[in-house]
Design an enzyme around this catalytic site. Structure first.
Site, PDB file in Angstrom:
ATOM      1  N   LEU A 144      52.480 -13.094  15.937  1.00  0.00           N
ATOM      2  CA  LEU A 144      52.847 -12.695  17.286  1.00  0.00           C
ATOM      3  C   LEU A 144      54.257 -13.210  17.556  1.00  0.00           C
ATOM      4  CD1 LEU A 144      49.786 -12.377  17.110  1.00  0.00           C
ATOM      5  CD2 LEU A 144      49.618 -13.252  19.437  1.00  0.00           C
ATOM      6  N   ASP A 145      55.235 -12.309  17.427  1.00  0.00           N
ATOM      7  CA  ASP A 145      56.648 -12.667  17.451  1.00  0.00           C
ATOM      8  C   ASP A 145      57.258 -12.241  18.790  1.00  0.00           C
ATOM      9  OD1 ASP A 145      59.221 -13.329  16.853  1.00  0.00           O
ATOM     10  OD2 ASP A 145      59.526 -11.769  15.336  1.00  0.00           O
ATOM     11  N   SER A 178      53.742 -21.342  15.641  1.00  0.00           N
ATOM     12  CA  SER A 178      54.456 -21.245  14.361  1.00  0.00           C
ATOM     13  C   SER A 178      55.498 -22.319  14.141  1.00  0.00           C
ATOM     14  CB  SER A 178      55.134 -19.877  14.259  1.00  0.00           C
ATOM     15  OG  SER A 178      56.233 -19.793  15.145  1.00  0.00           O
ATOM     16  N   LYS A 388      79.294   5.162  -3.924  1.00  0.00           N
ATOM     17  CA  LYS A 388      78.785   6.517  -4.141  1.00  0.00           C
ATOM     18  C   LYS A 388      78.193   6.557  -5.544  1.00  0.00           C
ATOM     19  CE  LYS A 388      79.968  11.342  -3.277  1.00  0.00           C
ATOM     20  NZ  LYS A 388      79.041  11.850  -4.278  1.00  0.00           N
TER      21      LYS A 388
END
Length: 683
Positions: A144-145, A178, A388
């Site tokens: 849960l951030d 956390s 590229k």
């Protein structure tokens, strides 16, 4: 404490420790000696939480720095060469070879890691089995951030919502603040489901909560959608991902810990992260909220022993119960978590729905954005340069565990590149994404080879493809992200799309990669030239993605001139080329002419024997009596065999003559990804 080396004995181990007075957390004054002491004292609680799991370490060699001046860190996966031989280790295959990961099963290993500045310990949700193989996950985790302006108390509110659902599924979650920003929510599993299956359930759970609480929760990684919301990150259940271990220190300005908490604590509006000394006090008092999840995974009961063929079968106790959200009291959630209500109803810009092979699932199809021709002078102000790669453009769609590739013209080329698409490759740790990139073949020196790619791009027979996969392997170089978890990203700035792309492409297998970008156009051109590459593409980092459009926000700069051309005729070969193609007659579209095509010359060099055979096989069925182009010189038309203008190729050349004829053209190969109507004058 003394600054010199000291030797300590921990059980049977003798360790050398140094610089114990070195300040690791300047804002708090916490020293290296205190960090070592914390890990030694918290070991009885931490060791069971990481037992049997490979440990990835995050190291701060010079300390974590301050809030105003944080110091750099790096992740260490493979165990360092100088590590003590008694540290247990287990190999995990990687694209560059197997890496030995450490296992932490004793206090001495924890102390050694603290000694080498491995402050953070990260582990997956699975353990190694007795035979050394990767087991199924025995824990589910939700991260849960908090987005901007979101408090820890709001994260706790989401955790309590998720708890109700998980309890209804028969799971008993444990919250962990956390130590960084948010909250981790863990739930024990019986270990009889794969990481992919657990990820799918976690994803559905996250999207169901998002649907019920759209102003509080988002399940999408896009940072611009997180303001004022809690991002419910379900992706850490992927077998390749790790989460900070419970009881690990964090490399933040304060010595905070990923601290297991009680549910009563989460209901406190003043909830905050805990320092290492506070966590030690809790441990010494006998408080260990994570204890129920720290024991070995239970042996599956007979009802879980086999793998059911029904995909809605048990995970703990069952996905069917998860789908029903037993105990949640919301009948709408059943439909959402099984997929019926999870589709994004917003209109995708620049995309048209295309039905995938899975019944009922619609995946948007995007036309690739195109670059204009530029010069170093015109491109210098854009400030973002990419190599590229001299391959063919391909849009990749990842959905429901499958990866499909479509060419620039929309043709499905999935089966032509099984090393990129078979068996669910590349295995993104998300539910849905649309990416843009270039398929590239390398030569013996590791440089992109368009001629080698020619050996792959036309094949359709399985046996031929299987043979060429070995002879001519390819890579898929990603450079853009157009869609993520049902959200169209084409309106986002390139810099934001790139950040999201890098986050979902971390740890992908070797054939799929995200090459670096340059913020200096001159440096990019110099690097490209030094490596004998085709050139660079310079982009505006603030630009959106314009599907199917050619815009000045992207400019291609080539070291050599190349031009796409339409084949309109063949001149028979002579001498060594007798009976084969001698040269090809070429044209480009020009709506000002009656035929709609302008003749631009011929090309007779650059062909391999294989290319000549392939061209003959493709051009013979296209033979016609009259030319489809006007203005062919008599010398070129005298013995020409005309063909319908359907095949596109590419040539290198030195320059244009005043009357628009290619000078010193050399064949590069066919472009089956292009149609004649897409050919434009490049320079």
């Amino acid at each position: 404490m003394a600054d010199g080396p000291q030797f300590v004995r921990i059980g049977e181990r003798r360790l050398r420790v140094t610089n114990l007075d070195k300040v690791v957390y300047p804002d708090a004054g916490t020293t290296k000696g205190e960090v070592i002491d914390y890990y030694a004292r918290i070991a009885p609680l931490l060791l069971p939480a990481v037992a049997g799991r490979p440990v990835t370490r995050k190291r701060w060699v010079e300390g974590v720095g301050t809030a105003e001046d944080p110091q750099g860190s790096f992740f260490a996966k493979q165990l360092e060469p100088g590590a003590p031989s008694w540290i247990r280790r287990q190999a995990i295959p990687h694209s560059g070879g197997a890496k030995d990961y450490p296992l932490i099963d004793e206090v001495a290993t924890l102390v050694w890691m603290a000694q080498v500045a491995a402050i953070e310990l990260h582990v997956p949700q699975w353990r190694f089995t007795a035979d050394g193989s990767r087991g199924n996950p025995d824990r589910l985790v939700l991260d849960l951030d908090p987005g901007p302006d979101v408090t820890l108390a709001q994260c706790a509110e989401v955790a309590l919502i998720a708890r109700t659902i998980l309890v209804g599924m028969g799971l008993d979650p444990v919250p962990v603040t956390s130590g960084s920003k948010g909250i981790h929510l863990y739930a024990g599993l019986p270990g009889d489901r794969t990481s992919d299956e657990i990820s799918a359930v976690a994803h559905a759970l996250a999207r169901a909560i998002e649907a019920d609480h759209p102003t509080l929760v988002t399940s999408v990684m896009t940072k611009t959608l997180r303001a004022g919301k809690v991002f419910l990150d379900w992706s850490q259940n992927n077998g390749k991902k790790t989460t900070i271990a419970p009881y690990s220190l964090r490399g933040r300005p304060q010595p905070w810990v990923a601290a297991p908490r009680t549910w009563a604590e989460l209901e406190d509006p003043a909830l905050r992260h805990l320092r290492f000394d506070e966590v030690l006090e809790r441990a010494e008092s006998g408080l260990d909220p994570f204890a129920p999840l720290s024991h070995p995974a239970p042996t599956p009961t007979p009802e879980h022993a086999g793998r059911p063929t029904d995909r809605s079968a048990a995970i703990g106790p069952s996905v069917a119960q998860a789908s029903g959200l037993a105990g949640a009291g919301d009948p709408r959630a059943r439909e959402r978590i099984t997929g019926g209500g999870l589709r994004d109803r917003r209109t995708d810009r620049g995309a048209e729905p295309r039905t995938d092979p899975e019944p009922g699932h619609t995946v948007p199809a995007y036309a690739p954005m195109l670059a204009e021709h530029g010069t170093p002078g015109t491109a210098r102000g854009l400030g973002w340069a990419e190599i590229k790669w001299d391959g063919i453009r391909a849009i990749g769609t990842w959905s429901e565990g499958r990866f499909r590739l479509r060419s620039r013209s929309g043709v499905d080329i999935t089966d032509r590149y099984p090393e990129l698409t078979a068996d669910g490759a590349p295995g993104f740790a998300i539910g849905e994404a649309v990416v843009d990139g270039e398929i590239v073949a390398m030569d013996a020196d590791g440089r992109p080879s368009f001629s080698r790619l020619q050996d792959r791009m036309h094949l359709t027979r399985a046996r031929e493809i299987e043979r060429e996969v070995i002879r001519t392997p390819v890579r898929y170089h990603l450079f853009d992200l157009l869609r993520l978890e049902g959200h169209d990203l084409t309106g986002l700035a390139l810099r934001d799309r790139r950040e999201l792309l890098e986050s979902i492409a971390a740890d992908l297998p070797a054939p799929v990669l995200v090459p670096p970008v340059f913020d200096d156009v001159e440096a990019a051109l110099a690097t490209s030239a030094a490596l004998d590459l085709e050139g660079v593409v310079v982009k505006d980092p603030a630009s959106g993605y314009a599907p199917g459009a050619r815009t000045p926000h992207w400019l291609k700069i080539k070291h050599t001139k190349t031009q796409e051309v339409v084949i309109v005729g063949i001149r028979p070969g002579k001498g060594d080329r007798g009976g084969r193609i001698g040269s090809l007659l070429l044209a480009i579209p020009d709506t000002r002419l009656p035929s709609g095509l302008r003749y631009v010359g011929r090309v007779g060099t650059g062909f391999t024997d294989r290319a000549l055979k392939d061209l003959s096989a493709r051009l013979d069925p296209l033979r016609v009596i009259a030319p489809a182009v006007d203005g062919v010189p008599v010398a070129d038309a005298s013995d020409a065999l005309w063909v319908r203008p359907e095949l596109v190729g590419e040539v290198e050349f030195s320059n244009w003559t005043p009357d628009l004829v290619l000078r010193h053209a050399r064949w590069r190969g066919l472009r089956p990804d292009k149609t004649p109507g897409e050919v434009v004058v490049e320079d």
